[in-house]
Enzyme design. Structure first.
Site, PDB file in Angstrom:
ATOM      1  N   ASN A  13      41.948  41.024  37.541  1.00 27.43           N
ATOM      2  CA  ASN A  13      40.864  40.069  37.783  1.00 27.43           C
ATOM      3  C   ASN A  13      40.999  39.573  39.219  1.00 27.43           C
ATOM      4  O   ASN A  13      41.997  38.947  39.571  1.00 27.43           O
ATOM      5  CB  ASN A  13      41.006  38.899  36.811  1.00 27.43           C
ATOM      6  CG  ASN A  13      39.700  38.390  36.259  1.00 27.43           C
ATOM      7  OD1 ASN A  13      39.706  37.479  35.455  1.00 27.43           O
ATOM      8  ND2 ASN A  13      38.577  38.949  36.648  1.00 27.43           N
ATOM      9  N   GLN A  45      35.854  35.939  40.519  1.00 27.20           N
ATOM     10  CA  GLN A  45      35.597  34.500  40.551  1.00 27.20           C
ATOM     11  C   GLN A  45      36.232  33.866  41.791  1.00 27.20           C
ATOM     12  O   GLN A  45      37.291  34.311  42.248  1.00 27.20           O
ATOM     13  CB  GLN A  45      36.171  33.784  39.309  1.00 27.20           C
ATOM     14  CG  GLN A  45      35.301  33.835  38.079  1.00 27.20           C
ATOM     15  CD  GLN A  45      35.384  35.177  37.371  1.00 27.20           C
ATOM     16  OE1 GLN A  45      36.438  35.812  37.334  1.00 27.20           O
ATOM     17  NE2 GLN A  45      34.268  35.617  36.809  1.00 27.20           N
ATOM     18  N   ASN A  65      30.992  32.753  40.118  1.00 25.89           N
ATOM     19  CA  ASN A  65      30.977  34.187  39.844  1.00 25.89           C
ATOM     20  C   ASN A  65      30.523  34.958  41.077  1.00 25.89           C
ATOM     21  O   ASN A  65      29.954  34.397  42.013  1.00 25.89           O
ATOM     22  CB  ASN A  65      30.038  34.499  38.671  1.00 25.89           C
ATOM     23  CG  ASN A  65      30.530  33.926  37.366  1.00 25.89           C
ATOM     24  OD1 ASN A  65      31.713  33.991  37.053  1.00 25.89           O
ATOM     25  ND2 ASN A  65      29.622  33.350  36.585  1.00 25.89           N
ATOM     26  N   CYS A  74      37.507  30.063  33.459  1.00 32.52           N
ATOM     27  CA  CYS A  74      38.056  31.353  33.881  1.00 32.52           C
ATOM     28  C   CYS A  74      39.561  31.286  33.680  1.00 32.52           C
ATOM     29  O   CYS A  74      40.273  30.648  34.466  1.00 32.52           O
ATOM     30  CB  CYS A  74      37.712  31.656  35.333  1.00 32.52           C
ATOM     31  SG  CYS A  74      38.458  33.193  35.943  1.00 32.52           S
ATOM     32  N   ASN A 156      33.298  28.672  27.786  1.00 33.43           N
ATOM     33  CA  ASN A 156      32.192  29.605  28.030  1.00 33.43           C
ATOM     34  C   ASN A 156      32.031  30.472  26.788  1.00 33.43           C
ATOM     35  O   ASN A 156      32.956  30.643  25.999  1.00 33.43           O
ATOM     36  CB  ASN A 156      32.435  30.442  29.296  1.00 33.43           C
ATOM     37  CG  ASN A 156      33.776  31.147  29.285  1.00 33.43           C
ATOM     38  OD1 ASN A 156      34.561  31.025  28.332  1.00 33.43           O
ATOM     39  ND2 ASN A 156      34.073  31.891  30.326  1.00 33.43           N
ATOM     40  N   CYS A 217      39.894  39.568  31.637  1.00 30.40           N
ATOM     41  CA  CYS A 217      39.193  38.290  31.506  1.00 30.40           C
ATOM     42  C   CYS A 217      40.030  37.420  30.580  1.00 30.40           C
ATOM     43  O   CYS A 217      40.159  37.719  29.388  1.00 30.40           O
ATOM     44  CB  CYS A 217      37.785  38.481  30.954  1.00 30.40           C
ATOM     45  SG  CYS A 217      36.891  36.921  30.697  1.00 30.40           S
ATOM     46  N   GLY A 218      40.619  36.363  31.141  1.00 28.52           N
ATOM     47  CA  GLY A 218      41.526  35.536  30.362  1.00 28.52           C
ATOM     48  C   GLY A 218      40.858  34.823  29.209  1.00 28.52           C
ATOM     49  O   GLY A 218      41.391  34.786  28.091  1.00 28.52           O
ATOM     50  N   SER A 219      39.682  34.245  29.447  1.00 24.49           N
ATOM     51  CA  SER A 219      39.009  33.542  28.353  1.00 24.49           C
ATOM     52  C   SER A 219      38.557  34.515  27.269  1.00 24.49           C
ATOM     53  O   SER A 219      38.542  34.178  26.079  1.00 24.49           O
ATOM     54  CB  SER A 219      37.833  32.715  28.877  1.00 24.49           C
ATOM     55  OG  SER A 219      36.881  33.519  29.535  1.00 24.49           O
TER      56      SER A 219
END
Length: 283
Positions: A13, A45, A65, A74, A156, A217-219
């Site tokens: 990322n 990001q 973004n 994020c 999110n 993507c951590g989330s």
């Protein structure tokens, strides 16, 4: 007009951490798009560090973004911020004010970065969706072989599709944008496909809202781990394997999600928040 920044990597990322606390100018759309288009500063990001507005927070974070839109959360970017703050000797444990709420993070003894991402939300009435949804654990949403999504908000919104076969064979680049912009999601959505490989691990690919197909993507890793547990597919503590590497996700009994993984530095320097021009530090 010099804003300190670091280009960082959270499991593939691509993250820019920008220290905006002393900047007299906000990041402009021109600067954001210029940095996104540059071969060295391209990012998924931008994590912009500001002074907090809440007394319980140490810093405030704005998240941008690559398409110029803003994000509420994020995970990998937050881990990069925690690493940056630690390495610049601002402390050991940090409480960050984000659009999704206060998150807390710290560096572990093994040099990995852990972040408490807070609690997931399964209440459709609190999600930006365009129709009534009775059960967010099973939502009718279809694109090609993908159907029966699980919706989870980690600040999110995420839609997770569980598949039994190798996720590499499903062209997420074909279906991701279509699902991101589905009429169900007036504010768009992050789209992931997951394959559970054991009670303690799953494989994941993500089409990130506003960024597209991403290495990590951590989330989304948090959302997929919670969704898998909610469907009875895994335990609470699992490894999520992404194209960029592995994150450990611990969905605690108190509903808090702890995400742990590595970060790396690319380079540091100074940028102009109005134009996006930048200069690397000399080493």
């Amino acid at each position: 007009m010099k804003t300190p920044f670091s280009k960082m990597d959270g499991l593939g990322n691509q993250i820019i951490v920008a220290d905006m606390r002393e900047s007299t100018h906000a990041l402009t759309p021109q600067a954001i798009l210029s940095l996104a288009a540059d071969s060295q500063t391209y990012f998924d990001q931008i994590m912009a560090i500001h002074l907090p507005t809440k007394k319980e927070a140490d810093f405030r974070i704005e998240i941008w973004n690559a398409d110029g839109s803003m994000a509420n959360a994020c995970g990998n970017g937050t881990r990069c911020v925690i690493a940056w703050l630690t390495d610049h000797n601002y402390g050991e444990i940090f409480r960050l004010e984000t659009p999704a709420g206060i998150v807390e993070g710290k560096r572990q003894i093994d040099n990995l970065i852990s972040v408490d991402m807070g609690c997931p939300n399964f209440n459709a009435k609190e999600m930006p969706v365009s129709r009534e949804i009775i059960d967010t654990n099973h939502v009718e949403l279809t694109a090609g072989p993908l159907r029966d999504a699980c919706l989870v908000s980690i600040g999110n919104l995420h839609a997770i599709f569980f598949v039994e076969n190798d996720i590499q064979y499903i062209p997420l680049e074909k279906y991701g944008s279509k699902l991101e912009h589905d009429p169900l999601f007036p504010q768009r959505c992050n789209i992931s496909i997951a394959c559970v490989t054991s009670q303690e691990s799953l494989n994941l690919r993500t089409w990130e809202r506003g960024a597209g197909l991403t290495q990590a993507c951590g989330s989304a890793a948090c959302a997929s781990a919670v969704a898998a547990y909610r469907r009875g597919l895994t335990k609470r503590n699992i490894d999520v394997n992404l194209p960029g590497g592995t994150l450990n996700i611990f969905y605690r009994e108190d509903d808090h999600i702890i995400m742990t993984g590595p970060v790396k530095y690319g380079f540091s320097g100074f940028l102009n928040p109005l134009t996006g021009s930048y200069k690397k530090d000399d080493f």
